[in-house]
Design a protein around this motif. Structure first.
Motif, PDB file in Angstrom:
ATOM      1  N   LEU A 138     112.075  23.979 -59.978  1.00  0.00           N
ATOM      2  CA  LEU A 138     112.151  24.144 -58.525  1.00  0.00           C
ATOM      3  C   LEU A 138     113.541  24.617 -58.140  1.00  0.00           C
ATOM      4  O   LEU A 138     114.542  24.195 -58.738  1.00  0.00           O
ATOM      5  N   THR A 139     113.601  25.487 -57.142  1.00  0.00           N
ATOM      6  CA  THR A 139     114.870  25.823 -56.502  1.00  0.00           C
ATOM      7  C   THR A 139     114.759  25.512 -55.022  1.00  0.00           C
ATOM      8  O   THR A 139     113.700  25.705 -54.405  1.00  0.00           O
ATOM      9  N   ARG A 140     115.845  25.020 -54.467  1.00  0.00           N
ATOM     10  CA  ARG A 140     115.892  24.722 -53.041  1.00  0.00           C
ATOM     11  C   ARG A 140     116.392  25.946 -52.281  1.00  0.00           C
ATOM     12  O   ARG A 140     116.849  26.925 -52.870  1.00  0.00           O
ATOM     13  N   ALA A 141     116.287  25.896 -50.974  1.00  0.00           N
ATOM     14  CA  ALA A 141     116.737  27.005 -50.143  1.00  0.00           C
ATOM     15  C   ALA A 141     118.228  27.250 -50.346  1.00  0.00           C
ATOM     16  O   ALA A 141     118.986  26.304 -50.636  1.00  0.00           O
ATOM     17  N   PRO A 142     118.683  28.491 -50.221  1.00  0.00           N
ATOM     18  CA  PRO A 142     120.112  28.785 -50.381  1.00  0.00           C
ATOM     19  C   PRO A 142     120.973  27.895 -49.480  1.00  0.00           C
ATOM     20  O   PRO A 142     120.682  27.718 -48.292  1.00  0.00           O
ATOM     21  N   GLY A 143     122.009  27.315 -50.064  1.00  0.00           N
ATOM     22  CA  GLY A 143     122.894  26.429 -49.317  1.00  0.00           C
ATOM     23  C   GLY A 143     122.463  24.983 -49.296  1.00  0.00           C
ATOM     24  O   GLY A 143     123.202  24.113 -48.846  1.00  0.00           O
ATOM     25  N   ASP A 144     121.257  24.709 -49.786  1.00  0.00           N
ATOM     26  CA  ASP A 144     120.756  23.336 -49.834  1.00  0.00           C
ATOM     27  C   ASP A 144     121.009  22.778 -51.229  1.00  0.00           C
ATOM     28  O   ASP A 144     120.312  23.121 -52.185  1.00  0.00           O
ATOM     29  N   ASP A 145     121.993  21.922 -51.346  1.00  0.00           N
ATOM     30  CA  ASP A 145     122.370  21.363 -52.645  1.00  0.00           C
ATOM     31  C   ASP A 145     121.908  19.918 -52.819  1.00  0.00           C
ATOM     32  O   ASP A 145     122.425  19.190 -53.657  1.00  0.00           O
ATOM     33  N   GLY A 146     120.955  19.502 -51.989  1.00  0.00           N
ATOM     34  CA  GLY A 146     120.506  18.111 -52.037  1.00  0.00           C
ATOM     35  C   GLY A 146     119.582  17.852 -53.213  1.00  0.00           C
ATOM     36  O   GLY A 146     119.368  18.666 -54.088  1.00  0.00           O
ATOM     37  N   GLY A 147     119.023  16.665 -53.194  1.00  0.00           N
ATOM     38  CA  GLY A 147     118.079  16.265 -54.236  1.00  0.00           C
ATOM     39  C   GLY A 147     118.087  14.753 -54.377  1.00  0.00           C
ATOM     40  O   GLY A 147     118.986  14.089 -53.847  1.00  0.00           O
ATOM     41  N   PRO A 148     117.153  14.189 -55.099  1.00  0.00           N
ATOM     42  CA  PRO A 148     116.055  14.901 -55.738  1.00  0.00           C
ATOM     43  C   PRO A 148     114.974  15.326 -54.731  1.00  0.00           C
ATOM     44  O   PRO A 148     114.901  14.706 -53.673  1.00  0.00           O
ATOM     45  N   PRO A 149     114.137  16.311 -55.063  1.00  0.00           N
ATOM     46  CA  PRO A 149     114.210  17.110 -56.291  1.00  0.00           C
ATOM     47  C   PRO A 149     115.411  18.044 -56.271  1.00  0.00           C
ATOM     48  O   PRO A 149     115.828  18.512 -55.213  1.00  0.00           O
ATOM     49  N   PHE A 150     115.947  18.319 -57.457  1.00  0.00           N
ATOM     50  CA  PHE A 150     117.120  19.150 -57.598  1.00  0.00           C
ATOM     51  C   PHE A 150     116.738  20.571 -57.981  1.00  0.00           C
ATOM     52  O   PHE A 150     115.720  20.800 -58.629  1.00  0.00           O
ATOM     53  N   THR A 151     117.592  21.506 -57.570  1.00  0.00           N
ATOM     54  CA  THR A 151     117.434  22.871 -58.045  1.00  0.00           C
ATOM     55  C   THR A 151     117.685  22.943 -59.542  1.00  0.00           C
ATOM     56  O   THR A 151     118.675  22.419 -60.048  1.00  0.00           O
ATOM     57  N   VAL A 152     116.761  23.573 -60.254  1.00  0.00           N
ATOM     58  CA  VAL A 152     116.952  23.906 -61.670  1.00  0.00           C
ATOM     59  C   VAL A 152     116.608  25.385 -61.808  1.00  0.00           C
ATOM     60  O   VAL A 152     115.445  25.769 -61.687  1.00  0.00           O
ATOM     61  N   THR A 153     117.602  26.203 -62.011  1.00  0.00           N
ATOM     62  CA  THR A 153     117.405  27.649 -62.040  1.00  0.00           C
ATOM     63  C   THR A 153     116.699  28.082 -63.318  1.00  0.00           C
ATOM     64  O   THR A 153     116.634  27.344 -64.306  1.00  0.00           O
ATOM     65  N   ALA A 154     116.201  29.320 -63.310  1.00  0.00           N
ATOM     66  CA  ALA A 154     115.582  29.885 -64.504  1.00  0.00           C
ATOM     67  C   ALA A 154     116.566  29.930 -65.655  1.00  0.00           C
ATOM     68  O   ALA A 154     116.215  29.654 -66.810  1.00  0.00           O
ATOM     69  N   GLU A 155     117.818  30.247 -65.342  1.00  0.00           N
ATOM     70  CA  GLU A 155     118.840  30.303 -66.385  1.00  0.00           C
ATOM     71  C   GLU A 155     119.033  28.938 -67.030  1.00  0.00           C
ATOM     72  O   GLU A 155     119.176  28.832 -68.260  1.00  0.00           O
ATOM     73  N   GLU A 156     119.008  27.882 -66.218  1.00  0.00           N
ATOM     74  CA  GLU A 156     119.188  26.543 -66.778  1.00  0.00           C
ATOM     75  C   GLU A 156     117.976  26.115 -67.595  1.00  0.00           C
ATOM     76  O   GLU A 156     118.124  25.490 -68.652  1.00  0.00           O
TER      77      GLU A 156
END
Length: 214
Positions: free
Chosen positions: A155-173
């Protein structure tokens, strides 16, 4: 992190729980090639209805969940007799072909995973903070035998949203975490969820390693 998770269940703050089967599971699981009868590991399972879908499609399920409330709700909302027993540090409930192990996923070891042949992660990786995700990916790899297949939802969150959980996990990660031990295939990116901006990505995985001949 564990305390926050337990508090969420005790207080009923479980907006992450879906009231239906995840559409990506329905769409992609049949394409993975996991044979009927293959036991599926579901880490940090909550009370996911996806486990019942897997069970209906001839897969024994082993879910691991820290919150006792989640397990008891799953059992209460299901049908059939319940058996309870202890496996090391885990309290286990079985209803039909679904086993729910109450305890810490990182205390679940290979000896207990002897029959596991597939896995499904819809909300485990994205529930973990960055410092824990590497540990999770490594531990999962230790539990999954070579050739076993799995489905992962990131999942990725909206740009500028660094909250969580759930957390952003990018394709690269995702690739960085899993490619050392898994063949990783990107299947799709969903549309952003209205109101939240969350966007899911679906991944198929196959555990690398030499296959053992019978």
């Amino acid at each position: 992190m564990a305390r926050e998770w337990l508090d969420r269940w005790r207080e009923g703050r479980i907006g992450f729980h879906r009231s239906d089967t995840h559409p990506a599971l329905i769409r992609y699981w049949p394409l993975l090639g996991a044979k009927p009868g293959t036991k599926v590991l579901v880490p940090l399972c909550g009370k996911s209805l996806d486990m019942r879908w897997l069970a209906r499609h001839d897969h024994p399920v082993l879910g691991i969940e820290l919150a006792e409330e989640a397990i008891e709700q799953f059992i209460a909302e299901g049908r059939g007799e319940v058996s309870r027993y202890q496996q090391g540090p885990f309290s286990v409930c079985r209803q039909g072909s679904v086993e729910l192990w109450c305890g810490d996923f990182f205390h679940f070891h290979i000896e207990q995973a002897a029959e596991i042949g597939a896995f499904y992660d819809r909300a485990a990786l994205i529930a973990l903070p960055p410092a824990t995700r590497q540990r999770y990916a490594f531990h999962l790899a230790q539990l999954i035998p070579p050739g076993a297949r799995g489905l992962l939802v990131s999942l990725t969150r909206a740009p500028g949203d660094d909250g969580g959980p759930p957390f952003t996990v990018t394709a690269e990660e995702v690739r960085e975490l899993f490619e050392p031990n898994f063949q990783v295939t990107h299947l799709e990116d969903g549309d952003p969820e209205e109101g939240s901006g969350f966007r899911e990505s679906i991944w198929a995985m196959v555990r690398r390693g030499p296959l053992l001949c019978p």
